[in-house]
Structure formats: structure tokens, C-alpha cells
Design an enzyme around this catalytic site. Structure first.
Site, PDB file in Angstrom:
ATOM      1  N   LYS A 200      82.216  84.688  50.432  1.00  0.00           N
ATOM      2  CA  LYS A 200      82.392  85.438  49.179  1.00  0.00           C
ATOM      3  C   LYS A 200      83.249  84.597  48.234  1.00  0.00           C
ATOM      4  O   LYS A 200      84.358  84.195  48.581  1.00  0.00           O
ATOM      5  CB  LYS A 200      83.068  86.775  49.474  1.00  0.00           C
ATOM      6  N   ARG A 210      84.183  95.732  38.640  1.00  0.00           N
ATOM      7  CA  ARG A 210      85.589  96.148  38.531  1.00  0.00           C
ATOM      8  C   ARG A 210      85.737  97.180  37.422  1.00  0.00           C
ATOM      9  O   ARG A 210      86.604  98.049  37.494  1.00  0.00           O
ATOM     10  CB  ARG A 210      86.469  94.921  38.312  1.00  0.00           C
ATOM     11  N   LYS A 223      91.728  86.340  42.466  1.00  0.00           N
ATOM     12  CA  LYS A 223      91.568  86.452  43.924  1.00  0.00           C
ATOM     13  C   LYS A 223      91.348  85.090  44.578  1.00  0.00           C
ATOM     14  O   LYS A 223      90.775  85.010  45.668  1.00  0.00           O
ATOM     15  CB  LYS A 223      90.424  87.435  44.229  1.00  0.00           C
ATOM     16  N   LYS A 254      77.834  85.948  48.648  1.00  0.00           N
ATOM     17  CA  LYS A 254      78.075  86.730  47.432  1.00  0.00           C
ATOM     18  C   LYS A 254      78.860  85.902  46.431  1.00  0.00           C
ATOM     19  O   LYS A 254      79.832  85.284  46.832  1.00  0.00           O
ATOM     20  CB  LYS A 254      78.870  87.965  47.832  1.00  0.00           C
ATOM     21  N   TYR A 319      71.531  96.510  42.754  1.00  0.00           N
ATOM     22  CA  TYR A 319      71.541  97.743  41.959  1.00  0.00           C
ATOM     23  C   TYR A 319      70.128  98.084  41.486  1.00  0.00           C
ATOM     24  O   TYR A 319      69.892  99.179  40.990  1.00  0.00           O
ATOM     25  CB  TYR A 319      72.505  97.597  40.773  1.00  0.00           C
TER      26      TYR A 319
HETATM   27  C1  PBG Z   1      85.731  94.493  46.723  1.00  0.00           C
HETATM   28  C2  PBG Z   1      84.357  94.167  46.253  1.00  0.00           C
HETATM   29  C3  PBG Z   1      83.973  93.555  45.050  1.00  0.00           C
HETATM   30  C4  PBG Z   1      82.586  93.602  45.017  1.00  0.00           C
HETATM   31  C5  PBG Z   1      82.151  94.192  46.202  1.00  0.00           C
HETATM   32  N1  PBG Z   1      83.256  94.521  46.965  1.00  0.00           N
HETATM   33  C6  PBG Z   1      84.777  93.058  43.911  1.00  0.00           C
HETATM   34  C7  PBG Z   1      85.802  92.033  44.120  1.00  0.00           C
HETATM   35  O1  PBG Z   1      85.865  91.343  45.138  1.00  0.00           O
HETATM   36  O2  PBG Z   1      86.613  91.889  43.206  1.00  0.00           O
HETATM   37  C8  PBG Z   1      81.734  93.118  43.882  1.00  0.00           C
HETATM   38  C9  PBG Z   1      80.383  93.729  43.762  1.00  0.00           C
HETATM   39  C10 PBG Z   1      79.706  93.511  42.455  1.00  0.00           C
HETATM   40  O3  PBG Z   1      80.195  92.788  41.565  1.00  0.00           O
HETATM   41  O4  PBG Z   1      78.619  94.088  42.276  1.00  0.00           O
HETATM   42  N2  PBG Z   1      86.376  93.650  47.550  1.00  0.00           N
END
Ligand code: PBG
Length: 331
Positions: A200, A210, A223, A254, A319
Site C-alpha cells: 500500500k 478521506r 502517512k 493499492k 466503487y
Molecule cells: C485506511 C484506508 C484508506 C483507504 C482504504 N483504507 C485511506 C488511507 O490509507 O489514508 C483508501 C481507499 C480509497 O482511496 O478508495 N487505512
């Protein structure tokens, strides 16, 4: 690779008509490949539009069964749940994540009762619950690893006990898959699966998500000390290797489309069930262009999803899942 030369060989022959193109198609997109992420919120009779994601809504629990029903009827095998936690229930430690009656657990119980066959995926990370919007605990500006893993594994257990079938840790702390597996097993939950957000990246493409969760304004800093650097590729293989060793049943990359090379390497290297998350920003990019009349809606959605299959994905969190399933069914 053996290849005769022109004019003996004409690759256009296999593209001559639709039937031939279908016969020689190397990849297929099927409804079984689709996972639908949904946002649930508190309150009653709530269907709140997410400004940055046209067509996506946050839905309260009294409406969630009807919201999900079309996905089940279309044959989508799994949904991923994301709770929108009000500020009043957030704190520095993400305590609400461990509440047996939190929104996530209530949603899981409601949906399991209505659709026992539907696989429920629970995101494990503290960001929906922390006042600072980070996925782990914070001390002196540092995200703590081992202390976070301790809470995250308890969060995973809480979700599994509420009926979540597939635990999906998205926090990117080191060692969390092992800790989660161990705690689940100790509690008799040997069959609860783990889909690890293994590779990720610290990505700008999570922006609209968010916004959907209301964690955008809260997030202090970025992050980058736990999510991966978008410049790295070998490191993704190390992340995946560790998660598989620690007991992950499925791994995820991701974001999706900007990281198709990573998906391809992961699938080729490990031959393990491989998933990708077509994240919020990817959704919003396509929708923005569609709404401006710059892209054809159906064609660009389906092409974007086929690209994941070609890259090596078993499944895609998207989505667009319900819309894609309708298109695949010809509805
Ligand atoms: C939380 C999380 C995130 C997403 C999925 N789980 C956001 C992040 O890491 O800040 C993002 C999903 C998306 O953008 O569709 N840890």
C-alpha cells in the site's frame, strides 16, 4: 516465441469480428472478480452524497440492507465496509475500534443476518477512529509500530466476532498480519481469512476517500513513515513475502491503475490470490471526465477493470462494482 512474417501472418485476422475477438480473448472480467466498498454512517434514513465521489453515498444502517441488495442479487461475492465515525467518538487512541457495538460491528451483524452468503471484508486500521487521522498510535509525532499492532489485532478480533469474514489490515504496520492471525486462532477463528493490504503506497489518490470518511481535515502530516514510497517496486515484493509468511491468505496492491506493474510482479512472483484496490481518486478521475463528456462512461469503466485482470488480479475492489456487474449482465 515463434512468429511467421507478413503476409502469411496477419494479426488483424483474429480481430476481424466480435465472435473471433471473443474466442481469442486472453482475459475475462467476471462478476466474481468484483468487490464493492461501501461507506456506512450513523443516524437514520441517511443517504449522504460524497462530494468528491459523484455517485457514491454514505448510508445509515437502517438503509444498508436495501443499499447492498442489488449487489447481492447481481452475484457480487464480497463487499468491503468503511465506517464514518463522528468526531465525538474519535480519540487519540482509536478506542472506538474496540467497541463491540461500534458502527462497523453493527453493520456486520445487520448484513450477515440479511445476506449470510455475502463475504464481508473489514478494513483494519485506526484512521476512522483516531482524532489525528493516522492508522496507528502516535507519540511525540512518531507512529508507534508494536503498540499499534496490539490494538489493530484486537480490532480485527472485534470485527471477526461481529461476523466479518475477511480481515483486511490496511495500516501497513510491520508484523500485524502475524499478530492478527495469532489472536484470531487463539479465539477459535481459524477460518477467518486475511486479505492483507500488502503493498500500500502513500498515495495522493486516497484524497476523495478521506473526504468520504471525514478524516481529511483531521490528518496531521502524511502517512509516509508507514505507507510505501511510490518510487519503489522491489520493496513491494518484500512486503508481500512477509505478509504471506505471516499468514495472509490474499494480498492486495493499492492504488490500482498507477501500480499495474506492481500487481503484475506480485502475481508472477508469488502466484498467490492477488487483489487490487481501484481507489477513490481513480474513481473520481474517471467520473470527472465522464461528467465533462470527455470519456465514455461504460467503456472507460470496463477497460479500467479489464486492465487489472490483464495485470494479474484475481479480484478488484472498485466503487464501480455494481455498475460493472450490471453491464456484465447486460442490464
Ligand atoms: C485506511 C484506508 C484508506 C483507504 C482504504 N483504507 C485511506 C488511507 O490509507 O489514508 C483508501 C481507499 C480509497 O482511496 O478508495 N487505512
Amino acid at each position: 516465441m515463434m512468429i511467421n512474417s507478413f503476409p502469411h501472418t496477419r494479426l488483424r485476422r483474429n480481430r476481424h469480428d466480435d465472435a473471433t475477438r471473443r474466442l481469442v480473448s486472453e482475459n475475462q472480467l467476471h462478476i466474481d472478480n468484483l468487490i464493492w466498498p461501501i461507506f456506512v454512517c450513523e443516524g437514520e434514513n441517511q443517504r449522504q452524497k460524497v462530494a468528491a465521489m459523484p455517485g457514491v453515498e454514505r448510508v445509515s444502517l437502517d438503509l444498508v440492507v436495501e443499499h447492498v441488495r442489488p449487489a447481492v442479487e447481481l452475484g457480487i461475492p464480497a463487499i468491503a465496509l468503511f465506517p464514518v465515525t463522528p468526531m465525538s467518538k474519535r480519540d487519540e487512541y482509536g478506542t472506538e475500534a474496540l467497541n463491540k457495538d461500534n458502527l462497523m460491528c453493527r453493520a456486520a451483524r445487520t448484513l450477515k443476518a440479511a445476506f449470510p452468503q455475502l463475504a464481508l471484508i473489514g478494513d483494519v486500521a485506526l484512521d476512522p477512529y483516531t482524532s489525528h487521522g493516522h492508522d496507528g498510535l502516535i507519540k511525540n509525532g512518531q507512529i508507534l509500530n508494536d503498540e499499534s499492532v496490539d490494538i489493530l489485532s484486537k480490532q480485527a478480533l472485534n470485527q471477526a466476532q461481529a461476523g466479518i469474514d475477511i480481515i483486511a489490515p490496511s495500516d501497513m504496520m510491520d508484523g500485524r498480519v502475524r499478530a492478527i492471525r495469532q489472536l484470531l486462532d487463539e479465539n477459535g477463528l481459524q477460518t477467518t481469512r486475511i486479505m492483507a493490504y500488502a503493498a500500500k503506497y502513500a498515495s495522493a489518490f486516497y484524497g476523495p476517500f478521506r473526504d468520504a470518511l471525514g478524516s481529511d481535515a483531521l490528518l496531521h502530516g502524511d502517512k509516509k513513515t508507514y505507507q510505501m514510497n511510490p518510487a519503489n517496486s522491489d520493496e513491494a515484493l518484500r512486503e508481500v513475502a512477509l505478509d504471506l509468511q505471516e499468514g495472509a491468505d490474499m494480498v492486495m496492491v493499492k492504488p490500482g491503475m498507477p501500480y499495474l506493474d506492481i500487481i503484475h510482479r506480485v502475481r508472477e512472483h508469488f502466484k498467490a490470490p492477488t487483489f487490487a484496490y481501484q481507489v477513490s481518486g481513480e474513481y473520481s478521475m474517471i467520473m470527472a471526465a465522464v461528467e465533462n463528456g470527455w470519456l465514455d462512461r461504460e467503456k472507460s469503466i470496463m477497460e479500467s477493470l479489464m486492465a487489472f485482470r490483464r495485470a494479474g488480479c484475481h479480484g478488484i475492489l472498485t466503487y464501480f462494482a455494481v455498475e460493472a456487474a450490471r453491464i456484465l449482465r447486460g442490464q
